[in-house]
Enzyme design. Sequence first.
Site, PDB file in Angstrom:
ATOM      1  CE  LYS A 127       7.751  -3.514   7.144  1.00 52.20           C
ATOM      2  NZ  LYS A 127       8.365  -2.211   7.019  1.00 52.20           N
ATOM      3  NE  ARG A 182      12.958   3.337   6.079  1.00 50.16           N
ATOM      4  CZ  ARG A 182      12.302   2.267   5.638  1.00 50.16           C
ATOM      5  NH1 ARG A 182      11.344   2.385   4.745  1.00 50.16           N
ATOM      6  NH2 ARG A 182      12.597   1.053   6.073  1.00 50.16           N
ATOM      7  CE1 TYR A 184     -23.496   6.767  -5.485  1.00 46.53           C
ATOM      8  CE2 TYR A 184     -21.533   5.495  -4.919  1.00 46.53           C
ATOM      9  CZ  TYR A 184     -22.775   6.019  -4.573  1.00 46.53           C
ATOM     10  OH  TYR A 184     -23.266   5.790  -3.315  1.00 46.53           O
ATOM     11  CG  MET A 243     -17.386   3.025   1.781  1.00 44.82           C
ATOM     12  SD  MET A 243     -18.346   4.005   2.950  1.00 44.82           S
ATOM     13  CE  MET A 243     -18.076   5.664   2.343  1.00 44.82           C
TER      14      MET A 243
HETATM   15  C1  LIG Z   1      13.552  -2.510   7.658  1.00 42.66           C
HETATM   16  C2  LIG Z   1      12.919  -3.496   6.749  1.00 42.66           C
HETATM   17  N1  LIG Z   1      13.471  -4.700   6.624  1.00 42.66           N
HETATM   18  C3  LIG Z   1      12.942  -5.642   5.803  1.00 42.66           C
HETATM   19  C4  LIG Z   1      11.811  -5.385   5.074  1.00 42.66           C
HETATM   20  C5  LIG Z   1      11.285  -6.453   4.164  1.00 42.66           C
HETATM   21  O1  LIG Z   1      11.469  -6.091   2.843  1.00 42.66           O
HETATM   22  P1  LIG Z   1      10.915  -7.006   1.655  1.00 42.66           P
HETATM   23  O2  LIG Z   1       9.446  -7.038   1.859  1.00 42.66           O
HETATM   24  O3  LIG Z   1      11.317  -6.306   0.420  1.00 42.66           O
HETATM   25  O4  LIG Z   1      11.540  -8.345   1.842  1.00 42.66           O
HETATM   26  C6  LIG Z   1      11.214  -4.133   5.157  1.00 42.66           C
HETATM   27  C7  LIG Z   1      10.025  -3.859   4.355  1.00 42.66           C
HETATM   28  O5  LIG Z   1       9.501  -2.806   4.226  1.00 42.66           O
HETATM   29  C8  LIG Z   1      11.771  -3.154   6.018  1.00 42.66           C
HETATM   30  O6  LIG Z   1      11.245  -1.924   6.128  1.00 42.66           O
END
Ligand SMILES: Cc1ncc(COP(=O)(O)O)c(C=O)c1O
Length: 382
Positions: free
Chosen positions: A38, A136, A274, A322
């Site tokens: 992700k 969460r 700046y 920037m």
């Molecule tokens: C639900 C979930 N699983 C796994 C991970 C992976 O965690 P890590 O990057 O600490 O291995 C994350 C990371 O944010 C997560 O939100």
Amino acid sequence: MSIDKTCWVEISKKALTGNIDSMRARLNPKVKIMAVVKANAYGHGLLEVAKIAAEHGVDFFGVNNLDEAVRLRNIKIKTPILALGYTPLANLKDAVNHDISIVAYNAETINRLQETAAKYKKNARAHIKIETGLNRQGVSPQDLPDFIKLVKSKKNIEIEGISTHYANIEDTTEHSYARRQLENFQQAYELFQAAEVAVKYRHTACTAAAILFDNVHFEMIRLGIGLYGLWPSKETKISAYERKIGDFNLTPVMKWKSIVAQVKSVEANSYIGYGCSDFVTQNSRIAIIPTGYYDGYDRKLSNSGYVIIRGRRAPVLGRICMNMFIVDVTNIEGVRPEDEVLLLGAAEDDAISAETLASKIGTINYEVVTRINESLPRIVTD
Ligand SMILES: Cc1ncc(COP(=O)(O)O)c(C=O)c1O
């Protein structure tokens, strides 16, 4: 048009595959690895990382949303994918049609998933997220019996997995809260068993949990930060050492680079940048770097960061702008326009780690790498 190579990210295939191998060696061979890609593969480049990881045989991909998932399907990645974030009800059709599993914890999601799958005459796959203490995403223990009844009644939804996420695993060397969460997860699993709902994958472990504890691996782990060769935290490193897992190797995958756009002399007693926020007291040579906070080079590195040019450290002078910033190259021989500039990563005899930048700007290594602008080229090396 040729790519604008003023600022780019290099990712080492060798380091990435080596990190997967390190984790494999840590796990029972039956345990699957979900590569968490992700947030543009934590800034490393979603498609570049996913291609390498898929070829190297990871078992699952974890993305945040269907947009990321569909981009993987569009480059013909057949590996199972789980959308870890919230999937809006209106998008569930994309999950069904692109064969993507989703995380579910709302009755609304289950009901709509069932209708959507029926409409397209397909089966859908869901992973039920269990609330065990992070507070969460997740189904709370008191709601779980009814939730299980609901999912069991939906014949076209396969409960492919159940999962949870630890609240306090990276930030501490004292893991009693994680152990409590694990107990809560096990109790939740017993409810699925009692209801005779088969679950293929139980997954609870992020990188830190997977490194530190064998009893959290279950059928699959979710490997995020470790995939990229970064340790989740100093505390995880200490805990690994204390638990005698000291030989666990991770190699950082990323080098973030730019070039010199201009070199010039400034006289003693000149202001720089700046806000006239820096001042040189001696005749100096400065170099202009065409990278700025838009690219993800944090403005808090103003007057405090450093880069590596020709193997030597060049301190940041004045404010990060920037799209550019200024460094002091007075003590570096022969700096010229288009010399390579290392912003982050290993140099021959030196390095600028994500942790170093994180400590300078008051954040964690995760944020440093994920915030590198997605539009910059990602180039695979070795
Ligand atoms: C639900 C979930 N699983 C796994 C991970 C992976 O965690 P890590 O990057 O600490 O291995 C994350 C990371 O944010 C997560 O939100």
